[in-house]
Structure formats: structure tokens, C-alpha cells
Design an enzyme around this catalytic site. Structure first.
Site, short mmCIF file in Angstrom:
data_model
loop_
_atom_site.label_atom_id
_atom_site.label_comp_id
_atom_site.label_asym_id
_atom_site.label_seq_id
_atom_site.Cartn_x
_atom_site.Cartn_y
_atom_site.Cartn_z
N ASP A 141 40.22 79.17 56.11
CA ASP A 141 40.40 78.16 55.07
C ASP A 141 41.89 77.90 54.88
O ASP A 141 42.72 78.80 55.08
CB ASP A 141 39.81 78.63 53.75
CG ASP A 141 38.28 78.67 53.76
OD1 ASP A 141 37.69 78.07 54.68
OD2 ASP A 141 37.70 79.31 52.87
N ARG A 142 42.22 76.69 54.47
CA ARG A 142 43.63 76.31 54.30
C ARG A 142 44.38 77.31 53.42
O ARG A 142 45.52 77.67 53.71
CB ARG A 142 43.72 74.91 53.70
CG ARG A 142 45.13 74.37 53.59
CD ARG A 142 45.14 73.00 52.95
NE ARG A 142 44.80 73.10 51.54
CZ ARG A 142 44.35 72.09 50.80
NH1 ARG A 142 44.12 70.91 51.36
NH2 ARG A 142 44.09 72.25 49.52
#
Length: 296
Positions: A141-142
Site C-alpha cells: 500500500d502507498r
């Protein structure tokens, strides 16, 4: 005026289909339809012979690539280059077609709407002359930090992707969960997506099986440092499984953990040939040391 190129297939490039090879050599800006036409009209040749777009290439073969008009990229000046170097990603391991980097929180793995700076773009800057552009083999995930693997050869990338898909890679994460977590647990849920397009959330219910082992490291009244060993790899798996049990991750606004930085870190990845790990850069009461991880 561009000229015909004769490129010898390197060990890092071997095993790719001709179409993939051309796409990587000429860049993603070249339309796929043009690549197909170049091959099917015989303008691209392999060892002097016509070839098909999905023929696999072998080491040492020579690929004739006709001139293709592309806009010349602007050459960066010294100031731009210095900026690029400051954005280089820390390398944790590099050998046998595998590259491990330490991904910072806030950086997406691939470009997306509103995001051009990403791991894939930075790897292109870090390895401009590589015969095979290092390519991320999975995603984080970012806002998740930590160990991320990329393939530095086609075979290396394919091997990593197969291990992520079918097992063979150990994945250990560190997280700060809200509330007191003081007992190990085996987490099993079915996870699926719900909500309007663009604002989907992962929810517990019907969906794919998600399985993980939860181990408390430093239980606290308000927050607990935990280790999560993933046995599957589902979207937002750790975030949703802990939130559904009343322990959302600190900083996970999407699933009830409040604002601030997300405290989720890919601490360790174990491959058959090597184990790669890196501690998170969390500070204060959330700081993690090797002593916290001694039993593991």
C-alpha cells in the site's frame, strides 16, 4: 534520423516474449498496435528471420529493431540529477535476479491518477542502463513502508511472481494496533470489496480467504506493537483483519485508526536463498528495536 538497431538478447532479457522485449526496449509510449505491426510486417527480425510477437527469446539471439520515431526526452541538468539521486531508494539486497529496496511510506509502487512519482519510476532513474528494467514483483500500500522486491531479470521477476502467487515467500509485518493485544491469534476471514467505484472498502464477509498469524510484541493499554505473519496476500488484509477485531492500526483513517502516518511496515521477507529485513523509522514510544524482535 533514427537508424536500425541490432540488439543481442542478454541473460537478463532471455525468456521474454518478443512483444514484451520490444515494449521494454522502446518504452511504454510506443503503441502496442505499432509494435504488433512492426513484427507482423517483418520489420522486426530475430537472427535474420521473421518472428511472431509471442515467440520467446533466447540468450544470444539478435533482434533487428527498425527506427521508431519517439520524442527525445529532455536531458536533465545537474540540479535535476542531484534531485533524482536524493530520491534513490535504499537497496537492501541485490543478487541472482532479485532486488530488495526499502520503500518509504507515502510512495506508491506504480503510477496512478495524480501520482507520477513511484517505486517503478525511481527504479528507472536508478538503473538507466540496465539490460532489464528492474520491475516490482508485488505491491505494498502507498502508506506502508518496508521491504519490497523487484526482478532485475525476466526470469527473476517471473520466479518472484510465482512464489508470491503460489507460496514460498515468508512475509512478516510490524504494526501498531489500537488497544491492548496481549495474546497470539490465528486470523482467518473471508475478505471482499464493497462500496462505490473509487471509494471501495475491503470488508469481512464473502470473498477470498485471508489467513495470518498475530503475535504481540509490546502490549500497551492504548496501543500495542504486533507482528503479523501473512499466510495469504489480500488487499488491505492486515488493516481489515485487525480493525474487524477492534484493533485498527494507528493512522489508518480508512478503517478507524484515526489520522497521522500509518504504522504498518513490511519488516522481513524470506526467500529460499536469503532473508531480507529492515526496521521501521518510527519514533518515540512507537520506535522498534532489535530487542523487540529477538524471539523471531
Amino acid at each position: 534520423m533514427p537508424s536500425v538497431s541490432h540488439c543481442v538478447v542478454t541473460p537478463e532479457e532471455a525468456g521474454q516474449k518478443l512483444f514484451q522485449y520490444l515494449s521494454r526496449r522502446l518504452g511504454k509510449d510506443v503503441p502496442k498496435s505499432l509494435l504488433m505491426r512492426l513484427v507482423r510486417t517483418g520489420q522486426v527480425r530475430v537472427d535474420g528471420r521473421r518472428a511472431k510477437p509471442f515467440d520467446r527469446l533466447r540468450v544470444g539471439q539478435t533482434v533487428r529493431i527498425p527506427p521508431v520515431r519517439l520524442d527525445e526526452p529532455e536531458k536533465p541538468n545537474d540540479e535535476t540529477q542531484a534531485c533524482d539521486e536524493r530520491l534513490f531508494l535504499p537497496i537492501l539486497y541485490q543478487s541472482n535476479g532479485v532486488l530488495a529496496i526499502n520503500k518509504p511510506a507515502g510512495l506508491p509502487v506504480q503510477p496512478g491518477t495524480g501520482w507520477t512519482d513511484c517505486v517503478a519510476a525511481r527504479l528507472a532513474v536508478m538503473f538507466p542502463e540496465a539490460p532489464f528494467q528492474p520491475t516490482p514483483a508485488h505491491r505494498l500500500d502507498r502508506d506502508t513502508s518496508g521491504v519490497l522486491l523487484a526482478g532485475t531479470s525476466y526470469e527473476g521477476l517471473r520466479r518472484l511472481q510465482e512464489m508470491f502467487r503460489f507460496g514460498g515467500i515468508g512475509k512478516d509485518y510490524l504494526a501498531v494496533a489500537k488497544g491492548r493485544v496481549d495474546a497470539p491469534a490465528h486470523l482467518v476471514d473471508a475478505l471482499g470489496k464493497a462500496g462505490p467505484v473509487g471509494r471501495e472498502r475491503v470488508v469481512v464477509g464473502a470473498g477470498k480467504r485471508a489467513e495470518a498469524e498475530l503475535m504481540p510484541l509490546r502490549p500497551g493499554k492504548n496501543f500495542s506493537l504486533v507482528l503479523v505473519r501473512l499466510l495469504t496476500g489480500r488487499t488491505h488484509q492486515i488493516r481489515v483483519q485487525l480493525a474487524s477485531r477492534g484493533h485498527p492500526l494507528l493512522g489508518d483513517m480508512k478503517y478507524g485508526g484515526g489520522g497521522g502516518p500509518l504504522h504498518l511496515h513490511a519488516w522481513r521477507i524470506t526467500l529460499p536463498e536469503v532473508t531480507v529485513s529492515v526496521l521501521p523509522d518510527w519514533e518515540g514510544d512507537m520506535a522498534v528495536s532489535e530487542d523487540d524482535l529477538t524471539p523471531f
